[in-house]
Design an enzyme around this catalytic site. Structure first.
Site, PDB file in Angstrom:
ATOM      1  N   LYS A 204      -5.407  -3.587  -2.539  1.00 57.55           N
ATOM      2  CA  LYS A 204      -5.922  -3.525  -1.159  1.00 57.55           C
ATOM      3  C   LYS A 204      -6.936  -2.383  -1.031  1.00 57.55           C
ATOM      4  O   LYS A 204      -8.021  -2.567  -0.528  1.00 57.55           O
ATOM      5  CB  LYS A 204      -4.739  -3.322  -0.215  1.00 57.55           C
ATOM      6  CG  LYS A 204      -5.090  -3.301   1.245  1.00 57.55           C
ATOM      7  CD  LYS A 204      -3.813  -3.267   2.078  1.00 57.55           C
ATOM      8  CE  LYS A 204      -4.123  -2.918   3.521  1.00 57.55           C
ATOM      9  NZ  LYS A 204      -2.912  -2.876   4.351  1.00 57.55           N
ATOM     10  N   GLU A 210      -2.486   3.539 -10.812  1.00 51.55           N
ATOM     11  CA  GLU A 210      -1.933   2.657 -11.843  1.00 51.55           C
ATOM     12  C   GLU A 210      -2.843   1.454 -12.072  1.00 51.55           C
ATOM     13  O   GLU A 210      -3.163   1.091 -13.205  1.00 51.55           O
ATOM     14  CB  GLU A 210      -0.549   2.133 -11.413  1.00 51.55           C
ATOM     15  CG  GLU A 210       0.548   3.169 -11.382  1.00 51.55           C
ATOM     16  CD  GLU A 210       0.699   3.837 -10.020  1.00 51.55           C
ATOM     17  OE1 GLU A 210      -0.313   3.925  -9.274  1.00 51.55           O
ATOM     18  OE2 GLU A 210       1.806   4.283  -9.699  1.00 51.55           O
ATOM     19  N   GLY A 265       0.617  -4.463   2.449  1.00 56.38           N
ATOM     20  CA  GLY A 265       0.767  -4.825   1.034  1.00 56.38           C
ATOM     21  C   GLY A 265       1.953  -5.736   0.786  1.00 56.38           C
ATOM     22  O   GLY A 265       1.833  -6.795   0.165  1.00 56.38           O
ATOM     23  N   ARG A 266       3.113  -5.347   1.304  1.00 53.33           N
ATOM     24  CA  ARG A 266       4.331  -6.122   1.015  1.00 53.33           C
ATOM     25  C   ARG A 266       4.413  -7.409   1.830  1.00 53.33           C
ATOM     26  O   ARG A 266       5.372  -8.156   1.697  1.00 53.33           O
ATOM     27  CB  ARG A 266       5.564  -5.252   1.228  1.00 53.33           C
ATOM     28  CG  ARG A 266       5.643  -4.589   2.593  1.00 53.33           C
ATOM     29  CD  ARG A 266       6.675  -3.466   2.600  1.00 53.33           C
ATOM     30  NE  ARG A 266       6.684  -2.704   3.845  1.00 53.33           N
ATOM     31  CZ  ARG A 266       5.858  -1.711   4.133  1.00 53.33           C
ATOM     32  NH1 ARG A 266       4.918  -1.360   3.273  1.00 53.33           N
ATOM     33  NH2 ARG A 266       5.950  -1.044   5.270  1.00 53.33           N
ATOM     34  N   GLU A 351      10.929  -0.579   1.924  1.00 49.98           N
ATOM     35  CA  GLU A 351       9.704   0.143   2.254  1.00 49.98           C
ATOM     36  C   GLU A 351       9.426   0.033   3.757  1.00 49.98           C
ATOM     37  O   GLU A 351       8.802   0.903   4.348  1.00 49.98           O
ATOM     38  CB  GLU A 351       8.517  -0.412   1.454  1.00 49.98           C
ATOM     39  CG  GLU A 351       7.443   0.618   1.178  1.00 49.98           C
ATOM     40  CD  GLU A 351       6.415   0.162   0.158  1.00 49.98           C
ATOM     41  OE1 GLU A 351       6.199   0.889  -0.809  1.00 49.98           O
ATOM     42  OE2 GLU A 351       5.829  -0.916   0.329  1.00 49.98           O
ATOM     43  N   HIS A 382      29.573 -12.219 -13.553  1.00 49.67           N
ATOM     44  CA  HIS A 382      30.175 -11.686 -14.772  1.00 49.67           C
ATOM     45  C   HIS A 382      29.843 -10.219 -14.953  1.00 49.67           C
ATOM     46  O   HIS A 382      29.997  -9.671 -16.037  1.00 49.67           O
ATOM     47  CB  HIS A 382      29.705 -12.502 -15.982  1.00 49.67           C
ATOM     48  CG  HIS A 382      30.091 -13.940 -15.867  1.00 49.67           C
ATOM     49  ND1 HIS A 382      31.238 -14.447 -16.414  1.00 49.67           N
ATOM     50  CD2 HIS A 382      29.506 -14.965 -15.190  1.00 49.67           C
ATOM     51  CE1 HIS A 382      31.332 -15.733 -16.102  1.00 49.67           C
ATOM     52  NE2 HIS A 382      30.295 -16.064 -15.355  1.00 49.67           N
ATOM     53  N   LYS A 502       2.081   9.412  -4.821  1.00 44.73           N
ATOM     54  CA  LYS A 502       0.707   9.232  -5.313  1.00 44.73           C
ATOM     55  C   LYS A 502       0.002  10.593  -5.363  1.00 44.73           C
ATOM     56  O   LYS A 502      -0.655  10.931  -6.335  1.00 44.73           O
ATOM     57  CB  LYS A 502      -0.086   8.271  -4.397  1.00 44.73           C
ATOM     58  CG  LYS A 502       0.355   6.802  -4.462  1.00 44.73           C
ATOM     59  CD  LYS A 502      -0.596   5.861  -3.687  1.00 44.73           C
ATOM     60  CE  LYS A 502      -0.116   4.410  -3.679  1.00 44.73           C
ATOM     61  NZ  LYS A 502      -0.983   3.450  -3.010  1.00 44.73           N
TER      62      LYS A 502
HETATM   63  C1  G6Q Z   1       3.053  -2.077   0.259  1.00 41.84           C
HETATM   64  C2  G6Q Z   1       2.724  -0.723  -0.149  1.00 41.84           C
HETATM   65  C3  G6Q Z   1       2.452  -0.547  -1.625  1.00 41.84           C
HETATM   66  C4  G6Q Z   1       1.077  -1.047  -2.072  1.00 41.84           C
HETATM   67  C5  G6Q Z   1       0.782  -0.523  -3.467  1.00 41.84           C
HETATM   68  C6  G6Q Z   1      -0.528  -1.023  -4.013  1.00 41.84           C
HETATM   69  O1  G6Q Z   1       3.283  -2.412   1.379  1.00 41.84           O
HETATM   70  O2  G6Q Z   1       1.703  -0.245   0.631  1.00 41.84           O
HETATM   71  O3  G6Q Z   1       3.420  -1.163  -2.407  1.00 41.84           O
HETATM   72  O4  G6Q Z   1       1.034  -2.435  -2.017  1.00 41.84           O
HETATM   73  O5  G6Q Z   1       0.820   0.877  -3.450  1.00 41.84           O
HETATM   74  O6  G6Q Z   1      -1.578  -0.663  -3.183  1.00 41.84           O
HETATM   75  P1  G6Q Z   1      -2.999  -1.276  -3.393  1.00 41.84           P
HETATM   76  O7  G6Q Z   1      -2.936  -2.734  -3.132  1.00 41.84           O
HETATM   77  O8  G6Q Z   1      -3.895  -0.566  -2.422  1.00 41.84           O
HETATM   78  O9  G6Q Z   1      -3.390  -1.008  -4.821  1.00 41.84           O
END
Ligand code: G6Q
Length: 540
Positions: A204, A210, A265-266, A351, A382, A502
């Protein structure tokens, strides 16, 4: 505060009373209980009768929801109000799957034409890749698709790809690289031919450490074989809200699929973040996924709370969380295709509602979001079910199952589902000491073989795991989380806790790699750990 509402006090009193009655007694007293405490929506059937609540307590809990202004807040979300106040954004993942195509306004502008435009571009691109007409730099069709993203830009498509594998084009191989640990990239791309590989860089912000590191590694991996930087255009596409950073990375913005800051994001699986899934199952099936989401959205917006599946699940969760001391909630899908569903829900729920201050910025004086965990059944049986059956902790659980299997081999599915039904039955009704004795069990073993029962579960049953059913299931949990956030009065759509990690990692990274001995100003523990790491790596 919801805990001060008269309706909440009533719910607390009635719930306390309910717990004096066992589920055995409750079912015996009311032969209509299972029917009365079941609802159906968007292809999902929910039986919530095996919960430790009476119909009266449910009514109280719905009154709590009403008193918290839930109806109005649902409307505010769908209408695009800036309910994500700490980030000053609307929350409109529902617009992404608004199949009715009714206008949805943000700052006076209808977002639907843009939503539809991106979906069309995704579909056109997917058709090209799936048909083989999108060629790599050396003229070969694409066979491998690697999504590079993390958190919300990974878990949704990774979970859904696995869930909908029976609908996917098996000629294409998919991989999801998220971890900054290079092992993830190395192992996922092992044996892939760069000439036939397409990378989707999904971020996003397009600044996530990462993802950017993995994307750079991917580019180097590609160019090592294909040499020409021109190859990047045929082998990299981006999914992002940040065109500027995409261009800086070297991806042509013509190969970028956009989304908007009002998609968390989620919550982003039904946005362009779902591109790998669309490539796997095709645009038509992806449309069915959106249909399923939409059906649950409409149900959530329109059904009275008494019949409203997300509201029911949310208020039950609140009762256990805030009135019975439950610390966690298990999600147990009886379907191997849903193996990643608990992990997906962990992010969605934890989150969103893992917050310790309320919307007014005050530290909360009550429990908020639970720990979400789970594994597919029957494997979990199990392993950890022992604790759910006989341990000292209260663990409400959702059992998710399907009447029909995609792989009807031998007697597997009936065997699976026999376990599915047996577990919720055993958890609810247990096994009394008398029953154990009647089986001739020696007296010394009777306490060990006795099951108290009264371990609450929800059963979610659908005909078959299809794209539409998956959409409905995800939307069900999204809205459950929303309702709980409303009652707990927390902001469910920000994630400041993620930002700290971060920022801290960005500070330590140069300390690990600096040639000269860095001046470490952390606590004694962190300083010593950094020094040890440097020493083992031969740095001063
Ligand atoms: C989701 C969070 C988090 C995010 C990641 C990746 O709701 O904000 O999990 O999706 O940190 O972020 P980017 O899409 O900006 O790389």
């Amino acid at each position: 505060m919801f805990t001060e509402l008269p309706a909440w006090r009533q719910a607390a009193a009635d719930f306390k009373q309910d717990r004096k009655t066992t589920l055995r007694e409750a079912f015996q007293a009311d032969p209509g209980r299972a029917k009365a405490m079941s609802v159906e929506a968007a292809g999902l059937f929910l039986d919530f009768s095996k919960n430790l609540v009476s119909k009266k307590t449910m009514e109280d809990l719905f009154a709590v929801a009403r008193a918290c202004g839930l109806k109005e807040q649902i409307q505010a979300m769908f209408a695009g109000e800036r309910i994500n106040a700490t980030e000053n954004r609307p929350v409109l993942h529902t617009a992404l799957r608004n199949r009715a195509n009714t206008p949805v306004f943000v700052d006076g502008k209808d977002v639907m034409p843009e939503v539809n435009r991106v979906l069309k571009r995704m579909a056109a691109f997917s058709r090209k890749v799936r048909s083989g007409s999108w060629k790599g730099h050396t003229g070969k069709p694409i066979r491998n698709i690697v999504n590079i993203g993390i958190g919300g830009s990974d878990l949704g498509p990774a979970m859904a790809y696995q869930a909908l594998k029976p609908f996917s084009d098996r000629k294409l191989r998919f991989a999801f690289v998220s971890n900054v640990d290079a092992t993830h990239f190395a192992e996922e791309t092992f044996g892939m031919d760069p000439e036939e590989t397409l990378f989707i860089v999904a971020s996003k912000t397009f600044t996530t450490l990462e993802t950017m590191l993995n994307a750079r590694t991917a580019r180097a991996w590609l160019l090592k074989k294909l040499k020409s930087p021109k190859a990047v255009a045929r082998h990299f596409v981006a999914v992002s809200t940040n065109a500027e950073e995409v261009a800086k990375f070297g991806i042509d913005t013509a190969n970028m699929f956009g989304f908007w800051d009002w998609v968390g994001g989620r919550y982003s699986l039904p946005s362009a973040i779902g591109l790998p899934l669309m490539l796997a199952i095709g645009p038509a099936r992806f449309g069915e996924l959106l249909d399923g989401y939409h059906a649950m959205d409409r149900h959530f917006a329109e059904a009275p709370f008494e019949r409203n599946m997300p509201v029911i699940l949310a208020m039950l969760g609140i009762a256990y969380n805030n009135l019975a001391g439950a610390q966690s909630h298990a999600v147990l899908p009886y379907d191997q295709y849903l193996a990643r569903f608990p992990a997906y829900l962990q992010q969605l729920d934890m989150e969103s509602n893992g917050k310790g201050v309320d919307r007014q910025g005050r530290r909360v004086a009550y429990e908020t979001g639970p720990v979400i965990w789970g594994e597919p059944g029957t494997n979990g049986q199990h392993a950890f079910y022992q604790l759910i059956h006989q341990g000292t902790k209260l663990i409400p659980a959702d059992f998710i199952g399907f009447c029909k299997s995609h792989n009807p081999l031998g007697g597997h599915h009936d065997g699976l589902m026999a376990n599915f039904f047996a577990q919720t039955e055993a958890l609810a009704f247990g096994r009394t000491a008398e029953e154990v004795r009647a089986e001739g069990v020696p007296e010394a073993l009777v306490p060990h073989k006795t099951f108290t029962g009264d371990r609450p579960t929800n059963t979610i049953l659908a005909e078959k795991l299809t794209p539409a059913i998956l959409g409905a299931l995800v939307a069900l949990y999204e809205h459950k989380v929303f309702v709980q956030g409303v009652v707990w009065n927390v902001y469910s759509f920000d994630q400041w806790g993620v930002q700290l990690g971060k920022a801290l990692a960005a500070g330590i990274a140069p300390e690990l790699t600096a040639e000269a001995k860095p001046r470490l100003a952390h606590d004694a523990s962190t300083n010593a750990l950094v020094r040890r790491y440097r020493k083992v790596n031969g740095r001063a």
